[in-house]
Design a protein around this motif. Structure first.
Motif, PDB file in Angstrom:
ATOM      1  N   GLY A   1      -1.754   0.030  -8.144  1.00 34.72           N
ATOM      2  CA  GLY A   1      -2.298   1.270  -7.629  1.00 34.72           C
ATOM      3  C   GLY A   1      -3.807   1.279  -7.533  1.00 34.72           C
ATOM      4  N   VAL A   2      -4.306   1.982  -6.542  1.00 37.80           N
ATOM      5  CA  VAL A   2      -5.734   2.275  -6.404  1.00 37.80           C
ATOM      6  C   VAL A   2      -5.881   3.789  -6.463  1.00 37.80           C
ATOM      7  CG1 VAL A   2      -7.700   2.275  -4.821  1.00 37.80           C
ATOM      8  CG2 VAL A   2      -6.350   0.193  -5.150  1.00 37.80           C
TER       9      VAL A   2
ATOM     10  N   PRO B   1      -3.875  -3.098   2.890  1.00 32.54           N
ATOM     11  CA  PRO B   1      -3.634  -1.684   2.601  1.00 32.54           C
ATOM     12  C   PRO B   1      -2.363  -1.166   3.280  1.00 32.54           C
ATOM     13  CG  PRO B   1      -5.237  -1.871   4.358  1.00 32.54           C
ATOM     14  CD  PRO B   1      -4.859  -3.283   3.968  1.00 32.54           C
ATOM     15  N   HIS B   2      -1.719  -0.217   2.613  1.00 33.20           N
ATOM     16  CA  HIS B   2      -0.573   0.482   3.183  1.00 33.20           C
ATOM     17  C   HIS B   2      -0.900   1.962   3.142  1.00 33.20           C
ATOM     18  CE1 HIS B   2       2.202  -3.033   3.286  1.00 33.20           C
ATOM     19  NE2 HIS B   2       1.332  -3.465   2.381  1.00 33.20           N
ATOM     20  N   ALA B   3      -0.985   2.570   4.319  1.00 33.35           N
ATOM     21  CA  ALA B   3      -1.534   3.914   4.454  1.00 33.35           C
ATOM     22  C   ALA B   3      -0.618   4.986   3.864  1.00 33.35           C
ATOM     23  CB  ALA B   3      -1.791   4.217   5.920  1.00 33.35           C
TER      24      ALA B   3
ATOM     25  N   PHE C   1       1.291  -4.724 -11.150  1.00 33.39           N
ATOM     26  CA  PHE C   1       1.177  -3.521 -11.964  1.00 33.39           C
ATOM     27  C   PHE C   1       2.200  -2.504 -11.459  1.00 33.39           C
ATOM     28  CE2 PHE C   1      -3.178  -5.264 -12.154  1.00 33.39           C
ATOM     29  CZ  PHE C   1      -3.424  -5.234 -13.519  1.00 33.39           C
ATOM     30  N   GLY C   2       2.745  -1.711 -12.376  1.00 32.84           N
ATOM     31  CA  GLY C   2       3.642  -0.649 -11.967  1.00 32.84           C
ATOM     32  C   GLY C   2       2.912   0.406 -11.143  1.00 32.84           C
ATOM     33  N   PHE C   3       3.585   0.928 -10.120  1.00 30.12           N
ATOM     34  CA  PHE C   3       3.036   1.978  -9.269  1.00 30.12           C
ATOM     35  C   PHE C   3       3.561   3.335  -9.709  1.00 30.12           C
ATOM     36  CE2 PHE C   3       2.585  -1.424  -5.995  1.00 30.12           C
ATOM     37  CZ  PHE C   3       1.294  -1.154  -5.560  1.00 30.12           C
ATOM     38  N   LEU C   4       2.819   4.394  -9.350  1.00 26.77           N
ATOM     39  CA  LEU C   4       3.308   5.759  -9.487  1.00 26.77           C
ATOM     40  C   LEU C   4       3.919   6.265  -8.182  1.00 26.77           C
ATOM     41  CD1 LEU C   4       0.483   7.442 -11.565  1.00 26.77           C
ATOM     42  CD2 LEU C   4       2.848   7.099 -12.288  1.00 26.77           C
ATOM     43  N   GLU C   5       3.366   5.822  -7.058  1.00 32.38           N
ATOM     44  CA  GLU C   5       3.767   6.368  -5.768  1.00 32.38           C
ATOM     45  C   GLU C   5       4.733   5.476  -4.995  1.00 32.38           C
ATOM     46  OE1 GLU C   5       1.120   4.700  -6.646  1.00 32.38           O
ATOM     47  OE2 GLU C   5      -0.466   4.935  -5.153  1.00 32.38           O
ATOM     48  N   GLY C   6       5.183   4.396  -5.601  1.00 32.77           N
ATOM     49  CA  GLY C   6       6.098   3.501  -4.901  1.00 32.77           C
ATOM     50  C   GLY C   6       6.526   2.349  -5.788  1.00 32.77           C
ATOM     51  N   ASP C   7       6.798   1.214  -5.171  1.00 39.24           N
ATOM     52  CA  ASP C   7       7.283   0.048  -5.904  1.00 39.24           C
ATOM     53  C   ASP C   7       6.928  -1.189  -5.102  1.00 39.24           C
ATOM     54  OD1 ASP C   7       8.484  -1.376  -7.895  1.00 39.24           O
ATOM     55  OD2 ASP C   7      10.530  -0.753  -7.461  1.00 39.24           O
ATOM     56  N   CYS C   8       7.068  -2.345  -5.727  1.00 41.43           N
ATOM     57  CA  CYS C   8       6.831  -3.595  -5.025  1.00 41.43           C
ATOM     58  C   CYS C   8       7.829  -4.632  -5.508  1.00 41.43           C
ATOM     59  CB  CYS C   8       5.407  -4.099  -5.246  1.00 41.43           C
ATOM     60  SG  CYS C   8       5.051  -5.603  -4.305  1.00 41.43           S
TER      61      CYS C   8
ATOM     62  N   VAL D   1      -8.665 -13.675  -4.459  1.00 43.41           N
ATOM     63  CA  VAL D   1      -7.774 -12.554  -4.716  1.00 43.41           C
ATOM     64  C   VAL D   1      -7.411 -11.839  -3.420  1.00 43.41           C
ATOM     65  CG1 VAL D   1      -7.380 -10.514  -6.165  1.00 43.41           C
ATOM     66  CG2 VAL D   1      -9.125 -12.156  -6.814  1.00 43.41           C
ATOM     67  N   ASN D   2      -6.155 -11.422  -3.339  1.00 42.84           N
ATOM     68  CA  ASN D   2      -5.707 -10.485  -2.318  1.00 42.84           C
ATOM     69  C   ASN D   2      -5.111  -9.275  -3.024  1.00 42.84           C
ATOM     70  OD1 ASN D   2      -4.905  -9.820   0.588  1.00 42.84           O
ATOM     71  ND2 ASN D   2      -2.957  -9.646  -0.500  1.00 42.84           N
ATOM     72  N   LEU D   3      -5.506  -8.080  -2.594  1.00 42.43           N
ATOM     73  CA  LEU D   3      -5.028  -6.831  -3.188  1.00 42.43           C
ATOM     74  C   LEU D   3      -4.090  -6.123  -2.218  1.00 42.43           C
ATOM     75  CD1 LEU D   3      -5.020  -4.481  -5.253  1.00 42.43           C
ATOM     76  CD2 LEU D   3      -7.142  -3.659  -4.163  1.00 42.43           C
ATOM     77  N   THR D   4      -2.872  -5.863  -2.672  1.00 37.68           N
ATOM     78  CA  THR D   4      -1.894  -5.096  -1.901  1.00 37.68           C
ATOM     79  C   THR D   4      -1.691  -3.758  -2.587  1.00 37.68           C
ATOM     80  OG1 THR D   4      -0.754  -7.120  -1.211  1.00 37.68           O
ATOM     81  CG2 THR D   4       0.468  -5.056  -1.011  1.00 37.68           C
ATOM     82  N   THR D   5      -1.876  -2.658  -1.848  1.00 38.68           N
ATOM     83  CA  THR D   5      -1.812  -1.345  -2.477  1.00 38.68           C
ATOM     84  C   THR D   5      -1.574  -0.251  -1.446  1.00 38.68           C
ATOM     85  OG1 THR D   5      -2.979   0.113  -4.034  1.00 38.68           O
ATOM     86  CG2 THR D   5      -4.297  -0.890  -2.284  1.00 38.68           C
ATOM     87  N   TYR D   6      -1.267   0.948  -1.941  1.00 45.90           N
ATOM     88  CA  TYR D   6      -1.208   2.148  -1.117  1.00 45.90           C
ATOM     89  C   TYR D   6      -2.576   2.837  -1.175  1.00 45.90           C
ATOM     90  CZ  TYR D   6       3.870   1.733  -2.132  1.00 45.90           C
ATOM     91  OH  TYR D   6       5.166   1.310  -2.296  1.00 45.90           O
ATOM     92  N   VAL D   7      -3.108   3.273  -0.013  1.00 41.06           N
ATOM     93  CA  VAL D   7      -4.400   3.956  -0.011  1.00 41.06           C
ATOM     94  C   VAL D   7      -4.466   4.994   1.102  1.00 41.06           C
ATOM     95  CG1 VAL D   7      -5.895   2.223  -1.087  1.00 41.06           C
ATOM     96  CG2 VAL D   7      -5.357   2.044   1.346  1.00 41.06           C
ATOM     97  N   ASP D   8      -5.241   6.050   0.857  1.00 42.96           N
ATOM     98  CA  ASP D   8      -5.551   6.973   1.943  1.00 42.96           C
ATOM     99  C   ASP D   8      -6.751   6.434   2.716  1.00 42.96           C
ATOM    100  OD1 ASP D   8      -7.882   7.729   0.542  1.00 42.96           O
ATOM    101  OD2 ASP D   8      -6.987   9.556  -0.249  1.00 42.96           O
ATOM    102  N   SER D   9      -7.139   7.108   3.771  1.00 43.91           N
ATOM    103  CA  SER D   9      -8.174   6.572   4.654  1.00 43.91           C
ATOM    104  C   SER D   9      -9.535   6.455   3.966  1.00 43.91           C
ATOM    105  CB  SER D   9      -8.289   7.439   5.905  1.00 43.91           C
ATOM    106  OG  SER D   9      -8.588   8.787   5.569  1.00 43.91           O
ATOM    107  N   THR D  10      -9.857   7.433   3.118  1.00 42.74           N
ATOM    108  CA  THR D  10     -11.147   7.381   2.416  1.00 42.74           C
ATOM    109  C   THR D  10     -11.176   6.222   1.430  1.00 42.74           C
ATOM    110  OG1 THR D  10     -11.407   9.775   2.606  1.00 42.74           O
ATOM    111  CG2 THR D  10     -12.746   8.655   0.946  1.00 42.74           C
ATOM    112  N   ALA D  11     -10.102   6.072   0.654  1.00 39.11           N
ATOM    113  CA  ALA D  11     -10.037   4.970  -0.307  1.00 39.11           C
ATOM    114  C   ALA D  11     -10.068   3.630   0.399  1.00 39.11           C
ATOM    115  CB  ALA D  11      -8.771   5.104  -1.154  1.00 39.11           C
ATOM    116  N   GLU D  12      -9.418   3.545   1.558  1.00 41.79           N
ATOM    117  CA  GLU D  12      -9.422   2.276   2.294  1.00 41.79           C
ATOM    118  C   GLU D  12     -10.839   1.905   2.736  1.00 41.79           C
ATOM    119  OE1 GLU D  12      -7.624   0.172   6.337  1.00 41.79           O
ATOM    120  OE2 GLU D  12      -6.693   2.017   5.576  1.00 41.79           O
ATOM    121  N   SER D  13     -11.593   2.890   3.208  1.00 39.24           N
ATOM    122  CA  SER D  13     -12.974   2.616   3.629  1.00 39.24           C
ATOM    123  C   SER D  13     -13.813   2.095   2.467  1.00 39.24           C
ATOM    124  CB  SER D  13     -13.608   3.889   4.204  1.00 39.24           C
ATOM    125  OG  SER D  13     -12.908   4.335   5.344  1.00 39.24           O
TER     126      SER D  13
END
Length: 402
Positions: A7-8, A66-68, A106-113, A39-51
């Motif tokens: 998570g981010v 990023p996954h919006a 890492f465990g997510f709160l808003e999804g899974d991997c 490193v490559n980071l895979t995560t869920y982010v909103d547009s502001t966090a992605e920027s």
């Protein structure tokens, strides 16, 4: 290449003041990149966090997948050991898929991997309902499980086992080659090839706790996966990198980590009576804010496995002839004292002097009083801190020495 999946989140802390975008995934990617890892980071982010993350990834040298989502989560802390509030409530997203040789999950709160890896390090990130690594179909030829004691007990559904027995049970049930159980100021326990090792924590003049476990996980993964170090050596370096982060709120490079040599904390032990050390908690308790702070300090000390005598909890209000003897007797019985100094409360100052006259260690938490007003406490050997979390940790570290 190490693929970090996590998570981010936006993070805010009231005291000390902190406002950043990290979360376990973002912090893990930064920690590994700072050490020189790819490193490559895979995560869920909103547009502001992605920027923000795209700028950070360019600066720090990691790539981003990023996954919006509509809105990234925000954690708000009162202090570094408090339970954060979470805003907004997590909305479950589609599961991510990562197939790579090396993964930190890492465990997510808003999804899974769902992970398919040759080597994986997994931190479930949930004290109440940690998910087994393989439960969602994830696979790894070599799995290192890193979690705290509460997560370990919840994952095994048992609170009766020793840390060693718990680690062995998890290694078997979770098919893990390595199990590391983090235990706060007491360090961590490492299980590998059915042998256990104690990983010490390190004593630092400041303790910034938010995200420290993420740094441990990521640093361990870097040294175990990319540097191919033995798990024990990787875990020792991870603990030192965590201490660097706790002290500086920053991420150690290899050169900085090599030059950073804080003292290892003592192993926690029981007092001569066979019980955990007893802390006398001194401080004023005549207003809501004072009562809140005493309650918070007591809760944090108890959570670290210490016994606590608190005058307001264990004696209460009353006339001098009823309460003073009980309080002074408790100072005789205690192993050390944590005192809250702001306000220069006469009773607290008296208790500090009484404890020092008995050669009892005193940790003094004080933020707002002048150096002149602290002179007697400093000159009589009290350990003084202007940070609440640091004072709690200093109390636990000092208790382990007694």
């Amino acid at each position: 290449m190490i693929n970090v999946v996590g998570g981010v989140y936006y993070e805010q802390c009231m005291c000390p003041t902190w406002q950043e975008l990290f979360g376990s995934g973002g912090r893990g990617a930064t920690a590994i990149a700072r050490l020189g890892g790819t490193v490559n980071l895979t995560t869920y982010v909103d547009s502001t966090a992605e920027s923000i993350l795209r700028l950070r990834s360019a600066l720090e040298g990691f790539t981003l997948e990023p996954h919006a989502i509509d809105r990234s989560l925000q954690f708000r802390y009162t202090h570094g050991l408090s339970h954060p509030s979470l805003h907004p409530s997590p909305k479950q997203q589609h599961s991510l898929q990562v197939c790579a040789a090396n993964v930190v999950r890492f465990g997510f709160l808003e999804g899974d991997c769902v992970v398919d890896a040759r080597q994986a390090v997994y931190d479930p990130q949930s004290a109440t309902a940690p998910a087994p690594f393989h439960e969602n179909g994830s696979k790894a030829e070599r799995l290192a499980l890193v979690l705290n004691r509460n997560e370990a007990e919840a994952l095994h559904d048992s609170s009766d086992l020793s840390a060693t027995d718990l680690a062995r049970a998890l290694a078997k049930s979770q098919h893990a080659e390595i199990v590391i159980i983090k235990m706060g100021p007491a360090g961590a326990l490492l299980l590998h090839e059915d042998r256990t090792h104690h990983i010490p924590s390190f004593v630092t003049p400041k303790v910034w706790k938010v995200g420290s476990g993420d740094v441990f996980v990521a640093t361990f993964a870097y040294f175990w996966i990319e540097e191919a170090l033995p798990p024990l050596e990787a875990a020792m370096l991870a603990s030192r990198a965590t201490a660097f982060y706790c002290e500086s709120q920053g991420f150690a490079s290899k050169a900085e980590l090599s030059a950073y040599n804080p003292d290892a904390a003592s192993m926690p032990k029981k007092s001569k009576s066979g019980r955990a050390p007893l802390v006398y908690l001194a401080g004023p308790f005549f207003s809501l804010s004072q009562l809140w702070l005493v309650e918070e300090a007591r809760s944090q000390l108890l959570a670290m496995g210490l016994n606590v005598f608190s005058p307001v909890h264990d004696v209460g209000h009353g006339p001098a002839e009823e309460v003073v003897h009980q309080d002074l007797e408790a100072i005789h019985e205690c192993d050390l004292m944590l005192a809250i100094g702001d306000g220069l409360d006469a009773g607290t100052i008296y208790e500090i002097g009484y404890a020092r006259a008995l050669k009892k260690p005193v940790i003094l938490y004080v933020e707002n009083e002048s150096e002149e007003d602290q002179k007697m406490m400093a000159g009589s050997g009290c350990i003084i801190s202007d940070d609440f979390v640091t004072a709690i940790y200093q109390t636990a570290w000092k208790a382990a020495e007694l």
